[in-house]
Design a protein around this motif. Structure first.
Motif, PDB file in Angstrom:
ATOM      1  N   LEU A   1      26.824  52.429  -3.843  1.00 21.98           N
ATOM      2  CA  LEU A   1      26.330  51.087  -3.535  1.00 21.98           C
ATOM      3  C   LEU A   1      24.812  51.084  -3.390  1.00 21.98           C
ATOM      4  CD1 LEU A   1      26.988  48.136  -2.816  1.00 21.98           C
ATOM      5  CD2 LEU A   1      27.275  48.876  -0.448  1.00 21.98           C
ATOM      6  N   LEU A   2      24.284  51.994  -2.580  1.00 21.31           N
ATOM      7  CA  LEU A   2      22.834  52.047  -2.379  1.00 21.31           C
ATOM      8  C   LEU A   2      22.108  52.498  -3.643  1.00 21.31           C
ATOM      9  CD1 LEU A   2      22.481  53.487   1.240  1.00 21.31           C
ATOM     10  CD2 LEU A   2      22.401  51.118   0.481  1.00 21.31           C
ATOM     11  N   GLY A   3      22.742  53.380  -4.413  1.00 19.76           N
ATOM     12  CA  GLY A   3      22.114  53.813  -5.662  1.00 19.76           C
ATOM     13  C   GLY A   3      21.955  52.667  -6.630  1.00 19.76           C
ATOM     14  N   ALA A   4      22.968  51.806  -6.724  1.00 21.66           N
ATOM     15  CA  ALA A   4      22.875  50.651  -7.618  1.00 21.66           C
ATOM     16  C   ALA A   4      21.807  49.673  -7.145  1.00 21.66           C
ATOM     17  CB  ALA A   4      24.237  49.960  -7.697  1.00 21.66           C
ATOM     18  N   VAL A   5      21.723  49.469  -5.840  1.00 23.93           N
ATOM     19  CA  VAL A   5      20.696  48.566  -5.297  1.00 23.93           C
ATOM     20  C   VAL A   5      19.301  49.115  -5.572  1.00 23.93           C
ATOM     21  CG1 VAL A   5      19.740  47.605  -3.160  1.00 23.93           C
ATOM     22  CG2 VAL A   5      22.214  47.613  -3.532  1.00 23.93           C
ATOM     23  N   ALA A   6      19.111  50.417  -5.358  1.00 26.75           N
ATOM     24  CA  ALA A   6      17.806  51.037  -5.610  1.00 26.75           C
ATOM     25  C   ALA A   6      17.434  50.954  -7.091  1.00 26.75           C
ATOM     26  CB  ALA A   6      17.827  52.485  -5.137  1.00 26.75           C
ATOM     27  N   ALA A   7      18.415  51.156  -7.974  1.00 27.85           N
ATOM     28  CA  ALA A   7      18.137  51.071  -9.408  1.00 27.85           C
ATOM     29  C   ALA A   7      17.732  49.659  -9.808  1.00 27.85           C
ATOM     30  CB  ALA A   7      19.368  51.522 -10.193  1.00 27.85           C
TER      31      ALA A   7
ATOM     32  N   LEU B   1      16.134  57.156  -0.998  1.00 27.63           N
ATOM     33  CA  LEU B   1      17.534  57.111  -0.591  1.00 27.63           C
ATOM     34  C   LEU B   1      17.824  58.259   0.369  1.00 27.63           C
ATOM     35  CD1 LEU B   1      19.473  56.298  -3.902  1.00 27.63           C
ATOM     36  CD2 LEU B   1      19.188  54.812  -1.925  1.00 27.63           C
ATOM     37  N   LYS B   2      18.517  57.955   1.472  1.00 34.52           N
ATOM     38  CA  LYS B   2      18.952  58.991   2.414  1.00 34.52           C
ATOM     39  C   LYS B   2      20.412  58.729   2.748  1.00 34.52           C
ATOM     40  CE  LYS B   2      14.485  59.990   4.588  1.00 34.52           C
ATOM     41  NZ  LYS B   2      13.726  60.053   5.871  1.00 34.52           N
ATOM     42  N   ILE B   3      21.293  59.545   2.188  1.00 37.37           N
ATOM     43  CA  ILE B   3      22.726  59.365   2.368  1.00 37.37           C
ATOM     44  C   ILE B   3      23.279  60.558   3.149  1.00 37.37           C
ATOM     45  CG2 ILE B   3      24.915  58.848   1.254  1.00 37.37           C
ATOM     46  CD1 ILE B   3      22.733  56.832   0.611  1.00 37.37           C
ATOM     47  N   ALA B   4      23.918  60.310   4.272  1.00 37.55           N
ATOM     48  CA  ALA B   4      24.513  61.391   5.063  1.00 37.55           C
ATOM     49  C   ALA B   4      25.716  61.967   4.318  1.00 37.55           C
ATOM     50  CB  ALA B   4      24.925  60.870   6.433  1.00 37.55           C
ATOM     51  N   ASP B   5      25.972  63.230   4.548  1.00 38.99           N
ATOM     52  CA  ASP B   5      27.105  63.895   3.895  1.00 38.99           C
ATOM     53  C   ASP B   5      28.429  63.493   4.552  1.00 38.99           C
ATOM     54  OD1 ASP B   5      25.369  65.242   2.218  1.00 38.99           O
ATOM     55  OD2 ASP B   5      25.139  66.937   3.613  1.00 38.99           O
ATOM     56  N   GLY B   6      29.468  63.484   3.736  1.00 38.99           N
ATOM     57  CA  GLY B   6      30.818  63.269   4.252  1.00 38.99           C
ATOM     58  C   GLY B   6      31.107  61.878   4.753  1.00 38.99           C
TER      59      GLY B   6
ATOM     60  N   GLY C   1       1.494  51.445  -1.783  1.00 37.88           N
ATOM     61  CA  GLY C   1       1.412  52.712  -1.076  1.00 37.88           C
ATOM     62  C   GLY C   1       2.414  52.846   0.048  1.00 37.88           C
ATOM     63  N   GLY C   2       3.154  51.778   0.325  1.00 41.03           N
ATOM     64  CA  GLY C   2       4.154  51.812   1.380  1.00 41.03           C
ATOM     65  C   GLY C   2       5.465  52.423   0.894  1.00 41.03           C
ATOM     66  N   THR C   3       6.405  52.539   1.806  1.00 41.80           N
ATOM     67  CA  THR C   3       7.684  53.182   1.499  1.00 41.80           C
ATOM     68  C   THR C   3       8.833  52.342   2.035  1.00 41.80           C
ATOM     69  OG1 THR C   3       6.681  55.381   1.634  1.00 41.80           O
ATOM     70  CG2 THR C   3       9.086  55.265   1.778  1.00 41.80           C
ATOM     71  N   ILE C   4       9.894  52.267   1.259  1.00 40.85           N
ATOM     72  CA  ILE C   4      11.141  51.624   1.676  1.00 40.85           C
ATOM     73  C   ILE C   4      12.247  52.664   1.594  1.00 40.85           C
ATOM     74  CG2 ILE C   4      12.832  49.823   1.191  1.00 40.85           C
ATOM     75  CD1 ILE C   4      10.566  48.187  -0.045  1.00 40.85           C
ATOM     76  N   VAL C   5      12.993  52.828   2.674  1.00 45.71           N
ATOM     77  CA  VAL C   5      14.057  53.823   2.734  1.00 45.71           C
ATOM     78  C   VAL C   5      15.401  53.116   2.855  1.00 45.71           C
ATOM     79  CG1 VAL C   5      15.011  55.785   3.984  1.00 45.71           C
ATOM     80  CG2 VAL C   5      12.530  55.506   3.810  1.00 45.71           C
ATOM     81  N   LEU C   6      16.294  53.397   1.925  1.00 45.67           N
ATOM     82  CA  LEU C   6      17.676  52.924   1.997  1.00 45.67           C
ATOM     83  C   LEU C   6      18.527  54.088   2.508  1.00 45.67           C
ATOM     84  CD1 LEU C   6      17.998  51.068  -1.433  1.00 45.67           C
ATOM     85  CD2 LEU C   6      17.128  50.204   0.730  1.00 45.67           C
ATOM     86  N   SER C   7      19.204  53.897   3.611  1.00 51.87           N
ATOM     87  CA  SER C   7      19.953  54.999   4.209  1.00 51.87           C
ATOM     88  C   SER C   7      21.376  54.576   4.542  1.00 51.87           C
ATOM     89  CB  SER C   7      19.248  55.492   5.483  1.00 51.87           C
ATOM     90  OG  SER C   7      19.196  54.471   6.457  1.00 51.87           O
TER      91      SER C   7
ATOM     92  N   VAL D   1      27.064  52.778   8.732  1.00 52.62           N
ATOM     93  CA  VAL D   1      25.808  52.073   8.997  1.00 52.62           C
ATOM     94  C   VAL D   1      24.884  52.204   7.796  1.00 52.62           C
ATOM     95  CG1 VAL D   1      23.770  51.947  10.468  1.00 52.62           C
ATOM     96  CG2 VAL D   1      26.001  52.452  11.471  1.00 52.62           C
ATOM     97  N   LEU D   2      24.486  51.062   7.239  1.00 47.90           N
ATOM     98  CA  LEU D   2      23.498  51.009   6.165  1.00 47.90           C
ATOM     99  C   LEU D   2      22.205  50.430   6.729  1.00 47.90           C
ATOM    100  CD1 LEU D   2      25.698  49.496   3.288  1.00 47.90           C
ATOM    101  CD2 LEU D   2      25.413  51.895   3.919  1.00 47.90           C
ATOM    102  N   ALA D   3      21.080  50.952   6.281  1.00 45.77           N
ATOM    103  CA  ALA D   3      19.794  50.482   6.804  1.00 45.77           C
ATOM    104  C   ALA D   3      18.774  50.363   5.682  1.00 45.77           C
ATOM    105  CB  ALA D   3      19.276  51.417   7.900  1.00 45.77           C
ATOM    106  N   VAL D   4      17.914  49.345   5.811  1.00 45.64           N
ATOM    107  CA  VAL D   4      16.771  49.166   4.916  1.00 45.64           C
ATOM    108  C   VAL D   4      15.529  49.163   5.803  1.00 45.64           C
ATOM    109  CG1 VAL D   4      15.646  47.671   3.240  1.00 45.64           C
ATOM    110  CG2 VAL D   4      18.153  47.826   3.274  1.00 45.64           C
TER     111      VAL D   4
END
Length: 351
Positions: A206-212, A227-232, A261-267, A277-280
């Motif tokens: 889901l997050l990969g498609a949004v990032a793409a 992208l930061k996805i927790a294991d398991g 120069g900023g950063t957006i993290v999808l986790s 829990v999903l976060a932007v």
């Protein structure tokens, strides 16, 4: 009075049934004969004394009970009258009416607090309704005025009906159409009038498609997407299209308010129980603390000076909140303040 009468009748019946028999038994145990004159006289005296004492005690109890009842009735009556008056005022539209704590016990205090909480919600709902009407009028005014102005200019021969004019008219009409669609979407979502196609969806997919989907816009703005996805992680049980709409909106807002120069993290991470829990999170402009409680309201903008082109219609976050809650989840916003970025967190059910 009913309680007092019931108590008096019950006490009289019990006393008349038990008292004389017990007294007679005690007289016999004292060595007196069953039909002695002394026994008969003592029993009659006992009955007379008991009757007089009971009558006097009942009268005193009635007076004391009446006094207490009057005091309590007046206090309860005043409290209920205050609730009734406040309810009538709220019903008439005076939502600022409140009821003081009566101090008559937990039940009455809870009633007063519940009434005041209801009045607070109605007051807030009325405030939002009034602002919604004003905001809708404001959103509609500009495109309608533009269309009317161009049509009048065309009719007067001051503006040719060329491709440029048609493009302007079409753009303003599209703006009105988008506004109507946004309002319809958020109203349907908040009313629960949505059909959700729930299915297990991996968080990384889901997050990969949004990032793409947002990669090109982020690159054009000079913003890094991570992208930061927790294991398991367990899969999400969601309508993939609807939740993707929520995430797309959050990422679009993050790109809009994050400088080059900023950063957006999808986790994605584990939540409480079986939730995910999903976060932007971004490193952009941030949100002042006074705006955070209202950020998901319709048409709310933290910066009222922003135009629609930069700040959006102000409905996107309201739609995101309604869609998230339709899934049985929650969405929250957090920020350390202006210039310190913002984080939007979705907590959704997992498989």
């Amino acid at each position: 009075m009913i309680v007092l009468a019931t108590a008096a009748i019950t006490a009289g019946l019990v006393a008349s049934a038990l008292g004389p028999g017990l007294f007679h038994d005690h007289m016999l145990r004292a060595g007196l004969q069953d039909h002695d004159a002394a026994v008969l006289h003592a029993e009659q005296a006992f009955r007379d004394a008991s009757t007089v004492s009971f009558a006097l005690a009942l009268g005193a109890a009635a007076l004391a009970a009446a006094a207490v009842s009057v005091v309590l009735t007046r206090r309860i009556g005043r409290s209920l009258a205050a609730v009734s008056t406040a309810a009538a005022r709220v019903g008439a539209g005076a939502y600022e009416s409140r009821v003081p704590d009566p101090g008559l016990g937990a039940e009455f205090d809870n009633l007063a607090r519940s009434f005041n909480a209801m009045a607070d919600r109605l007051h807030e709902a009325d405030r939002l309704r009034a602002r919604l009407l004003a905001d809708v009028a404001h959103e509609v005014r500009t495109p309608v005025a533009t269309i009317a102005g161009y049509l009048e200019a065309v009719e007067d021969g001051l503006q040719p009906l060329d491709a440029t004019t048609i493009a302007v008219l079409r753009e303003q009409a599209a703006r009105l159409t988008r506004l109507a669609q946004d309002l319809s979407a958020v109203t349907r979502a908040e009313a629960g009038d949505l059909t959700l196609d729930l299915e297990p969806v991996p968080a990384d997919a889901l997050l990969g498609a949004v990032a793409a989907a947002a990669g090109e816009r982020a690159a054009a703005a000079g913003v890094d997407l991570e992208l930061k996805i927790a294991d398991g992680l367990r899969p999400l049980v969601v309508d993939r299209t609807r939740i993707a709409q929520v995430l797309d909106n959050l990422v679009a807002n993050a790109i809009r308010h994050t400088g080059a120069g900023g950063t957006i993290v999808l986790s994605a991470d584990r939540g409480p129980g079986e939730q995910v829990v999903l976060a932007v999170a971004d490193t952009g402009e941030g949100i002042a603390s006074e705006h955070l409680p209202h950020i998901f309201e319709r048409f709310y903008r933290a910066d009222t000076a922003r135009d629609r082109g930069r700040g959006g219609s102000g409905i996107g976050l309201a739609i995101s909140k309604a869609l998230t809650e339709a899934h049985g989840g929650t969405i929250t916003a957090a920020s350390a303040g202006p210039g310190k970025g913002a984080t939007f967190t979705l907590t959704l059910p997992g498989a």
